[in-house]
Design a protein around this motif. Structure first.
Motif, PDB file in Angstrom:
ATOM      1  N   MET A 249       0.724  -1.159   0.080  1.00 16.39           N
ATOM      2  CA  MET A 249       0.113  -0.065  -0.117  1.00 16.39           C
ATOM      3  C   MET A 249       0.987   1.352   0.023  1.00 16.39           C
ATOM      4  SD  MET A 249      -3.028  -1.588  -0.196  1.00 16.39           S
ATOM      5  CE  MET A 249      -4.135  -0.293   0.276  1.00 16.39           C
ATOM      6  N   ASN A 250       0.123   2.559  -0.222  1.00 19.31           N
ATOM      7  CA  ASN A 250       0.787   3.673  -0.105  1.00 19.31           C
ATOM      8  C   ASN A 250       1.995   3.921  -1.268  1.00 19.31           C
ATOM      9  OD1 ASN A 250      -0.465   5.119   2.123  1.00 19.31           O
ATOM     10  ND2 ASN A 250       0.300   3.647   3.316  1.00 19.31           N
ATOM     11  N   GLY A 297      -2.918  12.968  -4.712  1.00 17.87           N
ATOM     12  CA  GLY A 297      -3.025  13.886  -5.944  1.00 17.87           C
ATOM     13  C   GLY A 297      -1.696  13.774  -7.077  1.00 17.87           C
ATOM     14  N   LYS A 298      -0.731  12.955  -6.662  1.00 14.98           N
ATOM     15  CA  LYS A 298       0.300  12.547  -7.518  1.00 14.98           C
ATOM     16  C   LYS A 298       0.654  11.137  -7.796  1.00 14.98           C
ATOM     17  CE  LYS A 298       3.011  16.530  -5.530  1.00 14.98           C
ATOM     18  NZ  LYS A 298       4.167  16.926  -4.795  1.00 14.98           N
ATOM     19  N   ALA A 299       0.493  10.209  -6.728  1.00 17.44           N
ATOM     20  CA  ALA A 299       0.501   8.937  -7.169  1.00 17.44           C
ATOM     21  C   ALA A 299      -0.410   8.527  -8.398  1.00 17.44           C
ATOM     22  CB  ALA A 299       0.035   8.008  -5.847  1.00 17.44           C
ATOM     23  N   ARG A 300       0.289   7.732  -9.261  1.00 13.91           N
ATOM     24  CA  ARG A 300      -0.455   7.285 -10.528  1.00 13.91           C
ATOM     25  C   ARG A 300       0.114   5.768 -10.803  1.00 13.91           C
ATOM     26  NH1 ARG A 300       4.166   9.862  -9.592  1.00 13.91           N
ATOM     27  NH2 ARG A 300       5.952   9.638 -11.267  1.00 13.91           N
ATOM     28  N   THR A 353      -4.622   8.959 -11.884  1.00 16.15           N
ATOM     29  CA  THR A 353      -3.962   9.647 -10.677  1.00 16.15           C
ATOM     30  C   THR A 353      -4.963   9.627  -9.529  1.00 16.15           C
ATOM     31  OG1 THR A 353      -2.834  10.898 -12.287  1.00 16.15           O
ATOM     32  CG2 THR A 353      -2.558  11.483 -10.053  1.00 16.15           C
ATOM     33  N   ARG A 354      -4.474   9.119  -8.300  1.00 17.14           N
ATOM     34  CA  ARG A 354      -5.264   9.225  -7.156  1.00 17.14           C
ATOM     35  C   ARG A 354      -5.357  10.488  -6.509  1.00 17.14           C
ATOM     36  NH1 ARG A 354      -6.453   5.240  -2.797  1.00 17.14           N
ATOM     37  NH2 ARG A 354      -8.154   6.494  -1.824  1.00 17.14           N
ATOM     38  N   GLY A 355      -6.490  10.795  -6.385  1.00 17.89           N
ATOM     39  CA  GLY A 355      -6.787  12.304  -5.755  1.00 17.89           C
ATOM     40  C   GLY A 355      -6.462  12.300  -4.457  1.00 17.89           C
TER      41      GLY A 355
END
Length: 475
Positions: A249-250, A297-300, A353-355
């Motif tokens: 995760m993360n 907001g950056k992880a993609r 991209t995760r918000g």
């Protein structure tokens, strides 16, 4: 001798094992056991020190006949239970399919005689990757279904653009091709990590690139591939769709091509944290992927998915809505058919991209159609990175609305909602069907054919009547 020639020589050794009834996949696994010993020798004394002296290459190459066969079998068992973690994982539950001692001897001698100086110069990792690619390209091996084409991997990595310090993961790692390409991408940005601090460099090698693989033989190949490319990140052996997956995760970046299909026996995943658990593997993997990204907001992610994910109702619709809420699903690439998997399996790459928040992140989705009116790809016409140039240009445009390309189209979230949240969109008109547009009305054609048949039958009846009359005249 270049690596391509060495790969071909290694591949040709498979012919030696035909009499032992060994399949291509078994051969690559067997080769991994033997090549691991040879490549540790080529990498140097420090690496070879992981092995007991009697299991090192120079000892093995001196043996022959039944003595070699017995020693090799003992080696497989011992290295699977003794030594360091990496050696244990590569040889875990290892056994040999080679029954004839002279075949084993020929393979070891042939490997020893190869041009290892050239192999070291070109990179031992590149040599091993070439072998895996060769295995995937052979239809008889059946490996193509889990081997994503190198040009597609490279394009996905290039557009997702992993950065130094980011945690990258592949939850369906296969032979670890995505993570090796991501490592190569970051190395190119940092002068092979020499541009980083010692701690940053250590992170890249030991922690940045991780994965999980379900099948043990494929897991071995992934470990070997990572080791030869100088990567030490954890590659779990197990099922991402079990609670093991919660360890991953993360993440900052996820790049993957997960398995498609239905879980055996129609079972749901054993994992207890999926919002919409289903028997459909790809929907479960998709849920894992967007939930495993950091909500910053950056992880993609860039993920290969089959067409049914785009239109399946029920759980499929719920997962798509959840994805578009939690992430900005900004791009879908409609891939050509037959580039991997069976010819009829249609696939796509989803880029998202995760918000920071879990609602309303997708405003519009851009589609690029690389499927319609495209040439057929195969051995004679291999897929290359050049085929993606139009897509890359559109994807990276500063203003996507200004891109003039008939393959490039956009749908707002409202338009998608009006279509029942289906994402089966963005395909052009198929020119191969246009040839049928000017065909006459089928009813008219059928009636015309019936009229012709009736006239033919009438003529035949007249001929039969004349023949009968002639026959009676003779009597």
């Amino acid at each position: 001798m270049n690596n391509q020639e060495i790969v071909q020589k290694l591949w040709n050794l498979c012919n030696v094992l035909r009499d032992d009834g060994i399949t291509y996949h078994q051969y690559v696994t067997e080769l991994t056991y033997i090549l691991f010993l040879k490549m540790l020798k080529e990498k140097g004394m420090e690496d070879e020190a992981q092995l007991p002296p009697e299991y090192r290459w120079d000892y093995l190459v001196k043996l022959q006949g039944i003595e070699l066969k017995n020693h090799y079998r003992k080696l497989l068992v011992d290295l699977g239970t003794k030594g360091n973690k990496l050696v244990n994982q590569i040889y875990a539950n290892a056994s040999t399919n080679i029954d004839e001692p002279k075949n084993l001897e020929k393979i070891i001698r042939s490997i020893d005689a190869l041009d290892w100086y050239s192999a070291r110069e070109e990179g031992l990792g590149n040599l091993y990757e070439g072998l895996l690619e060769k295995n995937a390209s052979e239809k008889k091996s059946g490996a193509g279904q889990y081997f994503t084409p190198r040009p597609l991997i490279n394009v996905m990595v290039r557009l997702i653009d992993p950065q130094p310090g980011e945690r990258c993961n592949d939850p369906a790692a296969g032979t670890f091709g995505f993570m090796i390409a991501a490592d190569r991408h970051v190395r190119a940005k940092t002068n092979d990590y020499y541009g980083l601090s010692p701690e940053q460099s250590r992170f890249q090698i030991e922690e940045a690139f991780t994965g999980c693989e379900l099948v043990q033989d494929t897991h071995r190949l992934a470990l070997m591939n990572a080791m030869l490319h100088g990567l030490q990140g954890e590659i779990l052996l197990g099922d991402t769709l079990s609670n093991l997956g919660k360890k991953m995760m993360n993440m900052d970046v996820i790049l993957t091509n997960p398995p498609f299909g239905t879980k055996k026996g129609g079972e749901r995943p054993t994992r207890d944290d999926l919002t919409f658990p289903t028997t459909n593997k790809q929907l479960n993997f998709l849920q894992h992927i967007y939930r495993a990204l950091k909500p910053n907001g950056k992880a993609r992610a860039a993920v290969v998915m089959p067409d049914n994910v785009l239109f399946q109702d029920g759980d499929g619709r719920k997962v798509r809505v959840d994805l578009m809420d939690k992430c900005n699903l900004h791009t879908i690439l409609r891939l050509p058919t037959g580039i991997f998997y069976a010819q009829g399996v249609k696939t796509n790459v989803l880029f998202f991209t995760r918000g920071v928040e879990d609602k309303g992140n997708t405003k519009e989705v851009w589609f690029y159609d690389m499927r319609t009116n495209m040439p057929s790809f195969g051995k004679r016409n291999p897929l290359t990175e050049e085929h993606f140039e139009g897509f890359i240009k559109a994807y990276t445009a500063k203003d996507r609305h200004q891109v003039d390309d008939p393959r490039w189209s956009c749908y707002t979230r409202e338009e998608i909602r009006a279509k029942g949240d289906s994402l089966d969109l963005g395909l052009m008109a198929d020119e191969s069907l246009s040839a049928y547009e000017n065909l006459p009305d089928p009813i008219d054609s059928a009636e015309e054919a019936i009229g012709k048949l009736e006239r033919a039958v009438s003529l035949l009846n007249e001929v039969v009547a004349e023949l009968k009359a002639a026959e009676e005249g003779k009597r």
